[in-house]
Design an enzyme around this catalytic site. Sequence first.
Site, short mmCIF file in Angstrom:
data_model
loop_
_atom_site.label_atom_id
_atom_site.label_comp_id
_atom_site.label_asym_id
_atom_site.label_seq_id
_atom_site.Cartn_x
_atom_site.Cartn_y
_atom_site.Cartn_z
N HIS A 124 -18.67 -21.15 0.29
CA HIS A 124 -19.49 -20.13 0.91
C HIS A 124 -20.25 -20.73 2.10
O HIS A 124 -20.20 -21.94 2.34
CB HIS A 124 -20.45 -19.54 -0.11
CG HIS A 124 -19.79 -18.69 -1.14
ND1 HIS A 124 -20.49 -17.91 -2.04
CD2 HIS A 124 -18.47 -18.47 -1.43
CE1 HIS A 124 -19.64 -17.26 -2.83
NE2 HIS A 124 -18.41 -17.59 -2.47
N GLU A 180 -23.39 -21.32 2.72
CA GLU A 180 -24.41 -22.32 2.44
C GLU A 180 -23.78 -23.70 2.20
O GLU A 180 -24.29 -24.72 2.67
CB GLU A 180 -25.23 -21.92 1.21
CG GLU A 180 -25.95 -20.58 1.36
CD GLU A 180 -25.13 -19.39 0.90
OE1 GLU A 180 -25.74 -18.39 0.47
OE2 GLU A 180 -23.87 -19.45 0.94
N SER A 186 4.50 9.64 21.05
CA SER A 186 3.11 9.20 21.17
C SER A 186 2.97 7.79 21.72
O SER A 186 1.85 7.31 21.87
CB SER A 186 2.42 9.27 19.80
OG SER A 186 3.05 8.38 18.88
N THR A 233 3.57 9.76 9.65
CA THR A 233 3.53 8.70 10.65
C THR A 233 4.67 7.71 10.42
O THR A 233 5.27 7.21 11.39
CB THR A 233 2.17 7.98 10.60
OG1 THR A 233 1.14 8.92 10.91
CG2 THR A 233 2.11 6.84 11.60
N SER A 281 3.34 11.20 -1.40
CA SER A 281 3.24 11.95 -2.65
C SER A 281 4.59 12.15 -3.34
O SER A 281 4.65 12.27 -4.56
CB SER A 281 2.57 13.31 -2.40
OG SER A 281 3.31 14.05 -1.45
N GLU A 340 -4.93 4.81 10.20
CA GLU A 340 -4.13 5.12 11.38
C GLU A 340 -3.04 6.09 10.92
O GLU A 340 -1.97 5.66 10.50
CB GLU A 340 -3.53 3.86 12.01
CG GLU A 340 -4.56 2.94 12.64
CD GLU A 340 -3.95 1.92 13.58
OE1 GLU A 340 -2.94 2.24 14.23
OE2 GLU A 340 -4.49 0.79 13.65
#
Length: 433
Positions: free
Chosen positions: A69, A71, A218, A246, A272, A344
């Site tokens: 970490h 520290e 696009s 997409t 889905s 996105e």
Amino acid sequence: MSADLTGAHPGQKGGSSQPPPGPAQVALDIAYAAIGLSDPNPRVGCVITAADPAAAWARGHTQEAGGPHAEVMALRAAREAGLNLQGATAWVTLEPCAHHGRTPPCCDTLIEAGVARVVVALRDPNPLVAGQGIARMRAAGLEVQVAGAFTPAFAERFEALHPGGLTGWDDAQGRAWAQGALELNIGFFSRMVRQRPWVRMKIAASLDGQTALANGASQWITAEAARTDGHTWRRRAGAVLTGMGTVRDDDPRLDVRLVPTTHQPLRVVVDSRLEISTQARILQPPGPVAIYTGAGRAAEAALLRERCPHLQVVEVPADAQGKTDLAAVLADLAGRGVNELHVEAGHQLNGSLLKASLVDELLVYLAPKMLGPGRGMAAFGPLERLADGLSLEFIESTAVGPDLRIRARLPGRAEALEQRLEHLLAPPPPTMA
């Protein structure tokens, strides 16, 4: 790793009349180096100032999960440089942890190192910490100061030793430091406080709000600079989410490749019906992929896993309209340690997320061009009244190459985090004997 040191006045350039940043700002600046590295852990920076005002400052930031970490890294740099830690001050952008996870508690490491005081920007919202690190250090005799609540004696004493180090550091300045630390870790706070990621929706559009032509074309509406900038925001995220529309229309990779990164975010597809092709570019390396689909598709899921061993297929319940429950997707991603979710997607999934009130922030790149009728930013209308429109608050606008980047948030969406911030800045409860 070699010692990471700054001079007594880090960041000061030759001939500059600007005052150098103090240790608190340096700690926040170095914490940004943990983006793309430390997830799911928070991005933390630490600066250690010795009792000798002429000594250099040691600093460090959080490493990869399971690694040292901030520290520990700063203490390592101090020892390698031969700094005297007796009487030293540690400036940390988040409360040192008090639990033994993949690494030992940082509060104990600071106690054992012999530092005299610790200055903290924010108390940690993680229930495993939540003030316990501060309490343990105080119980061991360390002086602990929390931003926004510096005692006058501490400020005067530090200013005497380090002129300019706390100039102007009243409660408002301390709270600004804390707010900066919160913004850097807004996803971590969201996951801890709300049990879901901070959801940032990225959209590239023409000036008249079109994200694609009517035929779906696009690439590319915005210029290269905006696309590169978009990758810096992908790099912040623990996961990048898109939908099957997409995937079919654009066949994106959605990895981070235009800017350096240590880790690739989890790529997520909402599918889905589990229609995705095994040849889709989003399923190719680098980085892991998760597909969220409806329940009852075990056979299709098993076949997909067989063809793509690195792929995770997650079944979630349907919502009231029979579609994938997006709130359940976010809850599952939070359980996987995702702090920031970068979306996105196309206008249909964007609209579904907005209608479900699951988006916290919009990241919009506007190109200086008009496309006429096409595909908009989000499909969630038509509305009958202007009053029913989705209200936003602008928080930033800046030019990126020839394009304009706009960041906007839903009003009040960050209130829970800000209220939690108020609690974290409050004086901690009395130390238990």
